[in-house]
Design an enzyme around this catalytic site. Structure first.
Site, PDB file in Angstrom:
ATOM      1  N   SER A   1     148.331  70.098  60.747  1.00 26.19           N
ATOM      2  CA  SER A   1     149.691  70.337  61.628  1.00 26.19           C
ATOM      3  C   SER A   1     150.836  70.913  60.760  1.00 26.19           C
ATOM      4  O   SER A   1     150.724  71.733  60.045  1.00 26.19           O
ATOM      5  CB  SER A   1     150.105  69.227  62.331  1.00 26.19           C
ATOM      6  OG  SER A   1     151.150  69.605  63.424  1.00 26.19           O
TER       7      SER A   1
ATOM      8  N   HIS B   1     144.984  68.821  69.588  1.00 19.85           N
ATOM      9  CA  HIS B   1     145.703  68.696  68.433  1.00 19.85           C
ATOM     10  C   HIS B   1     145.387  67.063  67.752  1.00 19.85           C
ATOM     11  O   HIS B   1     145.708  66.870  66.578  1.00 19.85           O
ATOM     12  CB  HIS B   1     147.305  68.820  68.531  1.00 19.85           C
ATOM     13  CG  HIS B   1     148.074  68.960  67.603  1.00 19.85           C
ATOM     14  ND1 HIS B   1     147.789  70.215  66.617  1.00 19.85           N
ATOM     15  CD2 HIS B   1     149.060  68.114  66.786  1.00 19.85           C
ATOM     16  CE1 HIS B   1     148.472  70.229  65.727  1.00 19.85           C
ATOM     17  NE2 HIS B   1     149.119  69.258  65.710  1.00 19.85           N
TER      18      HIS B   1
END
Length: 657
Positions: free
Chosen positions: A518, A631
């Site tokens: 990320s 994610h």
């Protein structure tokens, strides 16, 4: 017996305990134990009952499903929980004496966040419905492809995919019949609900502004169940959540902030006086984050309890984040605050018996993945209640991190840790991997991290730090990264490597690696575009191009403006300046790119752009795409894919370091 080093596949052997809930009598606790079924590669969560006096443990639910969110009825006679045994999460109730559980909701309704009414007659739940949906199951028709009609900016979510106009709704279920009554507000998302002590009102959070896409806030409301009167407690100027009532009904407490530093703002404690209507910030002068900001790849499904009021309504217990740890504090209405449990550890779960001031805590440490502890806040008594990974811990050798502190280029002190490789021997040289956390407003902590242990087991030292932008070190510290991505945060990380090389003679400066996910993936991309000191890099679920990220991420249009201070319309050049893709010609480091196919937070096109640019330039790179993964792949994704991901990381560093 000689211990072995761990492997990625040991994830199958590890168990976690989470969401402890003490019984109203204070002598028992129910909790969720999660493991992975290796043959079928799926998670199993079941409920266990623990006698806090004898330590006896009894399994309460069985099967290969996810049984979660256990909640005692206030009278102690029943237990409500959620179960995926029918496909979607349904609400179940069972006797506190054990026995068969009864489903209260229909299998076509996915419910969450169960909360008992004070009289133990009803259960408040949350469920997702479109304005035209009813509680009854729709007539099944032949499935044909349908176009997705989009009118809102926030039309997708990394957690749930395309929203399709569904909103989180509140409903009250009769604890005997399961009959559901919706509380209205069909055009708004409503969540985080709690009952008033007298059962006549509900407090919840929602964004009821005219344009929720542009007005990014979350307000706290009180709904009277008698006349359905609605009272707003906040001023539509920030994000608020985790509301709860004091037992005497005089206060509604909640956590949140007024967006002073946008997404980097510390969460604070707020009190709404129900007699005067006055709203005050209890922790206005504190320089700490009231929440659990620790990041890890093993503990998942934690439920942050908010403020837990004492029986006399004169104070409350809560978890806060500070200096690489999370722990429990007590605050009184008079303004006195004291730490009641704050050690070098990650307290990820908390349930308090408010009459006796005793608690059950979920605790993780770098060399101890997950267990429950009994703690008496009055006497300091501490007993470990579970030993769910005892066999595993007796079998393997884990690396224990050493805390470090070093100076950044501008003299700012940065905190972090270094792990020696397994089998470390004096005089030998070892490769080093720099790990960078996501967020960036999060915190590495004194908690178990499977990826770090796996890298140490493969003969590598591991360095991980909390550079500016991280939680845990003051509001100014966490805000310093905004508008400066790739600036001081980059030099903070390079200073960490410089410090490690200067301090530890076992590190081979010719064999340095870097990885992160990320924001940590963005920073990995940035690093290899600005220095060639690393011999291998792995970028995970990353950002490579802020220009496209602005429009394709589920949070892109506001996160980009909050973090970079620019937007696609007016600051095209600024977004490109901070994009690692701009510097791709400088990359000489072999780069492995890992990305989930259904990552809506940092969509896979970010990986595709970077990969094609590198291949076009004939750079050393490889792209690995994980099907159906969002994610959260590294933390709660498909077990096999989590292990595949870990092995790809290990093999890449083995090859180049």
């Amino acid at each position: 017996m000689e211990k072995r080093v761990i492997a990625a596949e040991d994830l199958y052997k590890l168990k976690s305990v989470n969401d402890p809930q003490m019984s109203p009598c204070g002598t028992k606790a129910v909790y969720v134990e999660t493991s992975i079924q290796e043959e079928k590669h799926h998670y199993i969560s079941n409920l266990f009952l623990l006698d806090l006096k004898t330590g006896e443990k009894v399994q309460w639910t069985f099967g290969e499903h996810r049984n979660t969110s256990p909640r005692w009825s206030p009278d102690g006679s029943r237990l409500a929980f959620l179960s995926s045994r029918s496909g979607k999460n349904q609400l179940y109730v069972m006797s506190a004496g054990g026995g068969e559980a009864k489903a209260l909701t229909e299998e076509h309704l996915a419910v969450s966040q169960p909360v008992w009414s004070p009289d133990s007659a009803s259960i408040l739940v949350s469920l997702a419905l479109a304005p035209e949906d009813t509680l009854e199951k729709a007539k099944e028709e032949e499935k044909q492809p349908q176009p997705l009609v989009v009118e809102d900016m926030r039309y997708k979510s990394d957690a749930s995919g395309f929203v399709r106009n569904k909103k989180r709704q509140l409903a009250i279920a009769d604890a005997e019949t399961g009959k559901l009554n919706l509380l209205g507000f069909r055009e708004y998302d409503c969540s985080d609900a709690a009952w008033s002590p007298d059962g006549k009102a509900i407090v919840f959070t929602s964004n009821m502004t005219d344009d929720p896409d542009q007005n990014l806030i979350s307000d706290v409301y009180i709904l009277s169940l008698d006349g359905h009167d609605l009272t707003k407690l906040t001023n539509s100027n920030g994000f608020y959540g985790n509301p709860s009532w004091s037992p005497d009904g005089k206060y509604v407490s909640f956590l949140g902030h007024e967006k002073e530093y946008l997404g980097a703002t510390f969460s604070k404690i707020w009190l709404s006086d129900r007699e005067t209507g006055e709203l005050s910030c209890y922790s206005a002068d504190w320089d700490v984050h009231i929440s659990d900001a620790a990041v890890a790849d093993f503990i998942s499904g934690s439920v942050y309890p908010g403020l837990i009021w004492t029986e006399d309504s004169q104070g409350f217990y809560f978890i806060l984040t500070d200096q690489g740890n999370t722990g429990v504090y007590y605050g009184s209405l008079e303004g006195q605050t004291v730490p009641v449990r704050f050690e070098n550890e990650h307290v990820y779960g908390l349930s308090v018996h408010v009459q006796s001031h005793t608690a059950v805590l979920g605790i993780s440490r770098p060399d101890h993945p997950s267990d429950l502890h009994f703690f008496d806040f009055s006497t300091g008594e501490n007993r470990q209640l579970t030993s769910i990974n005892e066999a595993f811990l007796n079998e393997v050798e884990l690396s224990v991190p050493e805390a470090i502190a070093y100076k950044a280029e501008d003299g700012l002190e940065i905190h972090g840790w270094i792990m020696k490789p397994a089998g470390y021997e004096e005089g030998e040289k070892y490769p080093l991997v720099l790990e960078i956390h996501g967020g960036p407003h999060a915190m590495y902590a004194n908690t178990y991290f499977h990826e770090f242990q796996m890298l140490a087991a493969s003969g590598k030292a591991v360095l991980y730090t909390n550079p500016r932008g991280s939680h845990g070190y003051g509001q100014h510290f966490v805000d310093q990264v905004r508008g400066d991505y790739g600036g001081s945060d980059y030099t903070d990380l390079m200073s960490a490597v410089d410090y490690a090389l200067k301090t530890y003679d076992f590190i081979d400066e010719e064999r340095l690696g870097v990885t992160g996910g990320s924001y940590g993936g963005f920073m990995t991309n940035w690093i290899v575009g600005h220095t060639n000191r690393f011999k291998a890099a792995v970028t995970q679920r990353s950002i490579s191009n802020w220009i496209s990220f602005y429009g394709v991420s589920d949070i892109g249009y506001y996160f980009t403006e909050w973090e970079l201070g620019g937007n696609l319309i007016d600051d095209f050049e600024k977004l490109w300046h901070h994009s690692p893709l701009k510097y791709v010609k400088n990359v000489e480091t072999p780069l492995l790119i890992l990305h989930g196919e259904k990552d809506y937070r940092c969509p896979v096109e970010q990986a595709e752009q970077l990969y094609i640019a590198l291949k076009q330039l004939k750079k050393e790179t490889k792209l690995v795409r994980f099907p159906e993964a969002n994610h959260e792949l590294s933390r709660s994704g498909h077990p096999k894919l989590r292990i595949d991901r870990l092995n790809h990381i290990k093999e890449w560093f083995d090859k180049y370091l």
